[in-house]
Design a protein around this motif. Structure first.
Motif, PDB file in Angstrom:
ATOM      1  N   UNK A  97       0.768  -1.395  -0.039  1.00 36.33           N
ATOM      2  CA  UNK A  97       0.122   0.252   0.062  1.00 36.33           C
ATOM      3  C   UNK A  97       0.834   1.114  -0.030  1.00 36.33           C
ATOM      4  N   UNK A  98       0.216   2.473  -0.040  1.00 36.82           N
ATOM      5  CA  UNK A  98       0.837   3.494  -0.286  1.00 36.82           C
ATOM      6  C   UNK A  98       1.226   4.194   1.097  1.00 36.82           C
ATOM      7  N   UNK A  99       2.472   4.827   1.267  1.00 32.91           N
ATOM      8  CA  UNK A  99       2.668   5.451   2.721  1.00 32.91           C
ATOM      9  C   UNK A  99       1.962   6.895   2.958  1.00 32.91           C
ATOM     10  N   UNK A 100       1.608   7.394   1.953  1.00 30.55           N
ATOM     11  CA  UNK A 100       0.614   8.368   2.138  1.00 30.55           C
ATOM     12  C   UNK A 100      -0.265   8.723   0.849  1.00 30.55           C
ATOM     13  N   UNK A 101      -1.551   8.815   1.270  1.00 30.93           N
ATOM     14  CA  UNK A 101      -2.631   9.079   0.241  1.00 30.93           C
ATOM     15  C   UNK A 101      -2.861  10.602  -0.218  1.00 30.93           C
ATOM     16  N   UNK A 102      -3.459  10.775  -1.259  1.00 29.52           N
ATOM     17  CA  UNK A 102      -3.888  12.074  -1.515  1.00 29.52           C
ATOM     18  C   UNK A 102      -4.638  12.827  -0.251  1.00 29.52           C
ATOM     19  N   UNK A 103      -5.627  12.126   0.210  1.00 28.25           N
ATOM     20  CA  UNK A 103      -6.504  12.601   1.444  1.00 28.25           C
ATOM     21  C   UNK A 103      -5.591  12.861   2.609  1.00 28.25           C
ATOM     22  N   UNK A 104      -4.765  11.941   2.786  1.00 20.59           N
ATOM     23  CA  UNK A 104      -3.742  11.975   3.924  1.00 20.59           C
ATOM     24  C   UNK A 104      -2.792  13.332   3.995  1.00 20.59           C
ATOM     25  N   UNK A 105      -2.360  13.574   2.801  1.00 26.73           N
ATOM     26  CA  UNK A 105      -1.557  14.639   2.408  1.00 26.73           C
ATOM     27  C   UNK A 105      -2.259  15.958   2.979  1.00 26.73           C
ATOM     28  N   UNK A 106      -3.473  15.892   2.377  1.00 29.58           N
ATOM     29  CA  UNK A 106      -4.470  17.304   2.691  1.00 29.58           C
ATOM     30  C   UNK A 106      -4.887  17.421   4.127  1.00 29.58           C
ATOM     31  N   UNK A 107      -5.036  16.185   4.921  1.00 28.86           N
ATOM     32  CA  UNK A 107      -5.311  16.188   6.125  1.00 28.86           C
ATOM     33  C   UNK A 107      -4.232  16.677   7.137  1.00 28.86           C
ATOM     34  N   UNK A 108      -2.795  16.585   6.623  1.00 26.76           N
ATOM     35  CA  UNK A 108      -1.510  16.842   7.409  1.00 26.76           C
ATOM     36  C   UNK A 108      -1.268  18.276   7.023  1.00 26.76           C
ATOM     37  N   UNK A 109      -1.774  18.846   5.852  1.00 23.12           N
ATOM     38  CA  UNK A 109      -1.405  20.132   5.533  1.00 23.12           C
ATOM     39  C   UNK A 109      -2.491  21.080   6.391  1.00 23.12           C
ATOM     40  N   UNK A 110      -3.881  20.552   6.779  1.00 20.97           N
ATOM     41  CA  UNK A 110      -4.847  21.345   7.411  1.00 20.97           C
ATOM     42  C   UNK A 110      -4.430  21.313   8.871  1.00 20.97           C
ATOM     43  N   UNK A 111      -3.420  20.383   9.245  1.00 22.44           N
ATOM     44  CA  UNK A 111      -3.156  20.492  10.649  1.00 22.44           C
ATOM     45  C   UNK A 111      -1.796  21.296  10.832  1.00 22.44           C
ATOM     46  N   UNK A 112      -1.091  21.745  10.102  1.00 20.88           N
ATOM     47  CA  UNK A 112      -0.002  22.630   9.845  1.00 20.88           C
ATOM     48  C   UNK A 112      -0.606  24.051   9.854  1.00 20.88           C
ATOM     49  N   UNK A 113      -0.094  24.793  10.916  1.00 22.09           N
ATOM     50  CA  UNK A 113      -0.398  26.228  11.358  1.00 22.09           C
ATOM     51  C   UNK A 113      -0.285  27.123  10.150  1.00 22.09           C
ATOM     52  N   UNK A 114       0.984  26.750   9.528  1.00 17.53           N
ATOM     53  CA  UNK A 114       1.386  27.607   8.406  1.00 17.53           C
ATOM     54  C   UNK A 114       0.690  27.281   7.030  1.00 17.53           C
TER      55      UNK A 114
END
Length: 277
Positions: A194-211
């Motif tokens: 399987x993939x280490x990071x999906x498209x959706x997971x990238x966006x979830x991580x971005x939303x959690x970054x204050x920057x």
């Protein structure tokens, strides 16, 4: 909202590129083929390029690394992608970003170009490029985009679009199945667990970054991904070919392909063919 610095932006873009490469195993090969076509098709060292749905500028910076005299205008409506690209590549000569919604007719007027000019001294765009973006558009918006590009590009100008273009399963059931199977099998070979990071997971991580959180919230407010994958029609090769021909492109064909992963090229007629007797 914290300031997005260059190094942080480049880290996020590297993570974006890794995530994209996991689902697009031939991504770099397709980039290379597209840039080859820009270089050979425009026949000039300094083409003016429109990068349609540019994202954070992954294609643009690769193109400028090969053609440093080129000018690339990256066009997107996604505030996250634009913020990353502007912060990461503010020092890249020849690159600028434009915050424009390609679904809104007349977007090209805001670029300050000189569409339709036959004056040799005018710099109208030589080529429009796009990768893994236009399948987002519903078919009516896709057709309107192609028509607007046909009015903006120079005579003989090119459109180069790299994406997954499917065949009509009713007309070509075996070829359509094999197109998809080649990509799926390659994916299974490269990522059996399987993939280490999906498209959706990238966006979830971005939303959690204050920057990036504020830009992600603005993206949601703009409904940038409304109608994502614009319906099955916008993923079909036949839809793009027919829409490009209807827009006035004289030649339409596939330059590079692996399964359903294709580089589609459309060519406007030369100046002599566009002049009215």
């Amino acid at each position: 909202m914290p300031e997005l610095d260059r190094d942080t932006a480049r880290d996020w873009i590297m993570r974006w590129d890794r995530q994209q490469e996991e689902s697009l195993p031939d991504r770099e090969d397709r980039f290379t083929a597209l840039i080859d076509a820009v270089e050979a098709g425009t026949e000039r060292p300094d083409p003016l390029v429109l990068d349609i749905g540019c994202g954070p500028g992954s294609l643009a910076v690769r193109l400028l690394a090969r053609l440093p005299q080129a000018t690339v205008i990256g066009i997107d409506a996604d505030p996250v992608s634009l913020a990353l690209g502007r912060a990461a590549y503010q020092d890249v000569p020849g690159l600028r970003f434009a915050d424009l919604d390609l679904r809104v007719p007349g977007w090209s007027a805001q670029l300050g170009l000189n569409p339709g000019s036959l004056n040799p001294g005018s710099r109208v765009p030589d080529v429009a490029v796009s990768t893994t973006a236009l399948h987002w558009l519903p078919e009516p918006d896709l057709r309107a985009l192609y028509a607007e590009l046909a009015s903006v590009l120079r005579p003989g100008g090119l459109l180069l679009d790299g994406d997954h273009f499917t065949l009509d399963a009713k007309e070509s059931p075996t070829l359509a199945r094999l197109d998809l199977a080649l990509r799926q099998r390659e994916d299974q070979r490269r990522f059996p667990g399987g993939h280490p990071e999906s498209w959706h997971a990238w966006w979830e991580a971005a939303a959690a970054d204050p920057a990036l959180a504020g830009h992600v919230a603005e993206r949601s407010r703009r409904r940038v991904d409304a109608g994502h994958h614009g319906g099955t029609q916008s993923t079909q090769l036949a839809t793009h070919v027919e829409a490009l021909k209807a827009a006035g492109f004289a030649e339409v064909g596939t330059l590079w392909q692996r399964g359903d992963n294709r580089l589609l090229c459309a060519v406007l007629p030369p100046a002599s063919a566009r002049q009215i007797p």
